[in-house]
Scaffold this active site. Structure first.
Site, PDB file in Angstrom:
ATOM      1  N   GLU A 282       0.745  -1.050   0.047  1.00 53.96           N
ATOM      2  CA  GLU A 282      -0.113   0.018  -0.026  1.00 53.96           C
ATOM      3  C   GLU A 282       0.850   1.359   0.047  1.00 53.96           C
ATOM      4  OE1 GLU A 282      -2.076  -0.538   3.789  1.00 53.96           O
ATOM      5  OE2 GLU A 282      -3.521  -1.826   3.016  1.00 53.96           O
ATOM      6  N   GLY A 284       1.968   5.042  -0.501  1.00 52.44           N
ATOM      7  CA  GLY A 284       1.418   6.390  -0.483  1.00 52.44           C
ATOM      8  C   GLY A 284       2.678   7.219  -1.164  1.00 52.44           C
ATOM      9  N   ARG A 285       3.538   7.855  -0.180  1.00 56.45           N
ATOM     10  CA  ARG A 285       4.543   8.370  -0.418  1.00 56.45           C
ATOM     11  C   ARG A 285       5.377   8.125  -1.571  1.00 56.45           C
ATOM     12  NH1 ARG A 285       6.566  11.253   3.697  1.00 56.45           N
ATOM     13  NH2 ARG A 285       5.674   9.734   5.126  1.00 56.45           N
ATOM     14  N   ARG A 320       4.830  19.431   7.118  1.00 57.19           N
ATOM     15  CA  ARG A 320       5.673  18.461   7.544  1.00 57.19           C
ATOM     16  C   ARG A 320       7.141  18.914   8.332  1.00 57.19           C
ATOM     17  NH1 ARG A 320       8.442  15.287   4.497  1.00 57.19           N
ATOM     18  NH2 ARG A 320       8.171  13.421   5.706  1.00 57.19           N
ATOM     19  N   TYR A 324       6.972  17.342  11.775  1.00 62.06           N
ATOM     20  CA  TYR A 324       8.033  16.365  12.124  1.00 62.06           C
ATOM     21  C   TYR A 324       9.282  16.617  12.302  1.00 62.06           C
ATOM     22  CZ  TYR A 324       3.779  13.681   9.830  1.00 62.06           C
ATOM     23  OH  TYR A 324       2.636  13.180   9.550  1.00 62.06           O
ATOM     24  N   CYS A 351       1.986  33.291  11.844  1.00 59.71           N
ATOM     25  CA  CYS A 351       2.279  33.967  12.963  1.00 59.71           C
ATOM     26  C   CYS A 351       2.521  32.540  14.051  1.00 59.71           C
ATOM     27  CB  CYS A 351       1.106  34.698  13.466  1.00 59.71           C
ATOM     28  SG  CYS A 351       1.511  36.339  12.621  1.00 59.71           S
ATOM     29  N   GLU A 352       3.712  32.208  13.855  1.00 63.26           N
ATOM     30  CA  GLU A 352       4.064  31.100  14.888  1.00 63.26           C
ATOM     31  C   GLU A 352       5.539  31.187  14.549  1.00 63.26           C
ATOM     32  OE1 GLU A 352       2.427  28.436  16.699  1.00 63.26           O
ATOM     33  OE2 GLU A 352       0.289  28.637  16.027  1.00 63.26           O
TER      34      GLU A 352
HETATM   35  C1  LIG Z   1      -0.284   5.937   5.672  1.00 63.04           C
HETATM   36  C2  LIG Z   1      -0.852   4.554   5.342  1.00 63.04           C
HETATM   37  C3  LIG Z   1      -0.027   3.903   4.249  1.00 63.04           C
HETATM   38  C4  LIG Z   1       1.101   4.388   3.347  1.00 63.04           C
HETATM   39  O1  LIG Z   1       2.063   4.917   3.918  1.00 63.04           O
HETATM   40  P1  LIG Z   1       3.235   5.587   2.958  1.00 63.04           P
HETATM   41  O2  LIG Z   1       4.414   5.795   4.115  1.00 63.04           O
HETATM   42  O3  LIG Z   1       3.031   6.810   2.428  1.00 63.04           O
HETATM   43  O4  LIG Z   1       3.473   4.398   1.966  1.00 63.04           O
HETATM   44  C5  LIG Z   1      -0.340   2.361   3.796  1.00 63.04           C
HETATM   45  N1  LIG Z   1      -1.353   1.792   4.530  1.00 63.04           N
HETATM   46  C6  LIG Z   1      -1.839   2.399   5.791  1.00 63.04           C
HETATM   47  C7  LIG Z   1      -2.932   1.419   6.481  1.00 63.04           C
HETATM   48  C8  LIG Z   1      -1.616   3.762   6.116  1.00 63.04           C
HETATM   49  O5  LIG Z   1      -2.230   4.149   7.095  1.00 63.04           O
END
Ligand SMILES: *Cc1c(COP(=O)(O)O)cnc(C)c1O
Length: 428
Positions: A282, A284-285, A320, A324, A351-352
């Site tokens: 899965e 994302g990034r 970010r 982080y 303003c922070e």
């Molecule tokens: C956020 C998330 C991802 C993706 O994370 P990445 O670091 O962006 O690849 C995959 N699975 C679940 C359940 C997530 O919450």
């Protein structure tokens, strides 16, 4: 340096063949610019790497990284599935054209209403707790459903404590040692458990922690198969594949990564006699992170006790660095390859005092009016943007071989008051 910066004949930064300085002028700043082909390339590179070693393979885009409909549509075109973490993300995914079977819902701390919404949407459910399982069993339409569980494999990894989603401190998933019992309970409640899942963290650039999680999840899957008699249709290792944000980091070698994971996967399938279930990840990034830059204009050069370049974006636009402490590489869009001649703090307009994109960042000369490009702003950037300080959210532009489309219009002041009501008695 792993950022593949490209310039045109004027020396300006190019994004998807478009001139970044020109884009800033045409569409205003702050501006998110997304390179369509980069998303497609990222998808294909990752997908093919795994598919080559294990054909029964699927990817679910973790859309919380970037939920713009056009971005979702690109990944829909590529054949991706979706990892959704909220009803809103399910809704968005359906709107983007993903069929319910291509959507895996991994909620945490979900309400009964949210569970019901997910069931009615027809998406696949990945459960996070025994509480969820019990509450799901009370929804008549959920009877006999195929489900999976998110397991906490007691391994965590990530670029920041907030991004570690496995291990003893994590709120996510069911306990590894409870897995057999929970799958048995699911069967007793009339469900058909067909999958197992883990997601240990985010921003991982080293195969080792991921491998450890694969090993642990496979051992759990083996136990669940043997002791609860579950036949797995799919085993999902979650996301977390990182991208380099600093010039010192290097890309994960995706082919080597895929080969290592698949070798281990196959060995464990055999060890536990698990057949050939679909292997899922899965990302994302990895798919969208490096496909976008945030363009922002320098409006103030200020020599206070330190030297500051003040820009028209802030943590309302890109959270970010503040949230982080993340590093984002920043270049001047008109001189992206120039040598550094100074160190300077690059500060936003919120303003922070925590509103800083960079402290003591080596930069070439920059002047008021210059456009800066904050790199790797495709993931967890716009999706975390807010209207803090009553600043309308920025626009997003998609670039495809030099052609541009506005895929989200810049908000106006009027948008700040959407849904607000002032009681009549105050309108004297
Ligand atoms: C956020 C998330 C991802 C993706 O994370 P990445 O670091 O962006 O690849 C995959 N699975 C679940 C359940 C997530 O919450």
């Amino acid at each position: 340096m792993d950022f593949d910066l490209k310039t045109n004949e004027k020396g300006n930064l190019k994004i998807g063949e478009a001139d970044a300085v020109d884009l800033a002028e045409r569409f205003g700043t702050p501006l998110y610019v997304i390179d369509e082909n980069r998303i497609r390339d990222n998808y294909k590179r990752l997908y093919n790497a795994f598919k080559d070693y294990y054909p029964n393979f699927k990817m679910f885009y973790a859309c919380k990284a970037n939920t713009n409909l056009a971005v979702m549509k690109i990944l829909e075109n590529e054949g991706s599935g979706i990892d959704a973490v909220s009803p809103g993300e399910i809704y968005t995914s359906l709107l983007a054209g993903f069929e319910p079977e291509r959507i895996l819902y991994t909620g945490n701390n979900v309400t009964d209403e949210e569970l019901k919404f997910a069931v009615e949407s027809g998406v696949r459910l990945n459960l996070d707790s025994i509480s969820q399982l019990k509450r799901l069993s009370k929804i008549p339409e959920a009877k006999g459903m195929e489900i999976s569980f998110r397991v906490n494999p007691m391994v965590g990894a990530g670029h920041h404590d907030h991004c570690i989603t496995g291990g003893p401190l994590s709120k996510f998933g069911i306990k590894e040692e409870e897995a057999v019992e929970v799958y048995k309970m699911a069967i007793e409640l009339g469900f058909k458990p067909v999958g197992i899942h883990s997601h240990i963290g985010s921003g991982i650039l080293d195969p080792e922690p991921f491998m450890l999680a694969v090993r642990t999840l496979m051992d759990t899957a083996g136990k669940v198969h043997k002791e609860a008699g579950v036949e797995f249709d799919f085993i999902d290792f979650g996301g977390g594949i990182g991208i380099p944000y600093t010039p010192e980091e290097s890309k994960l070698d995706i082919n080597d990564f895929a080969e290592k994971i698949v070798d281990l996967y196959k060995a464990k399938l055999e060890e536990y006699d698990l057949g050939t279930p679909t292997m899922c990840i899965e990302p994302g990034r990895y798919l969208v992170g490096d496909a976008s830059v945030l363009l922002t204009k320098v409006n103030t050069i200020k020599q206070s006790y330190r030297k500051f370049a003040g820009v028209d974006a802030g943590f309302n636009t890109l959270l970010r660095p503040t949230m982080y402490g993340s590093y984002h590489h920043i270049v001047s869009a008109s001189t992206p390859l120039a040598e550094s001649t100074q160190t300077i703090d690059i500060a936003g307009d919120v303003c922070e005092s925590g509103d800083l994109f960079a402290r003591e960042r080596p930069m070439p000369e920059i002047e008021e009016g210059d456009i800066l490009a904050i790199l790797n702003a495709g993931a967890y950037a716009f999706s975390m943007a807010s209207q803090y300080n009553s600043r309308p959210k920025p626009a997003e532009v998609l670039v495809n071989n030099g052609e541009t489309d506005v895929i989200r219009e810049r908000e106006t002041f009027a948008d700040l008051f959407n849904k607000q009501n002032v009681p009549v008695r105050l309108l004297k």
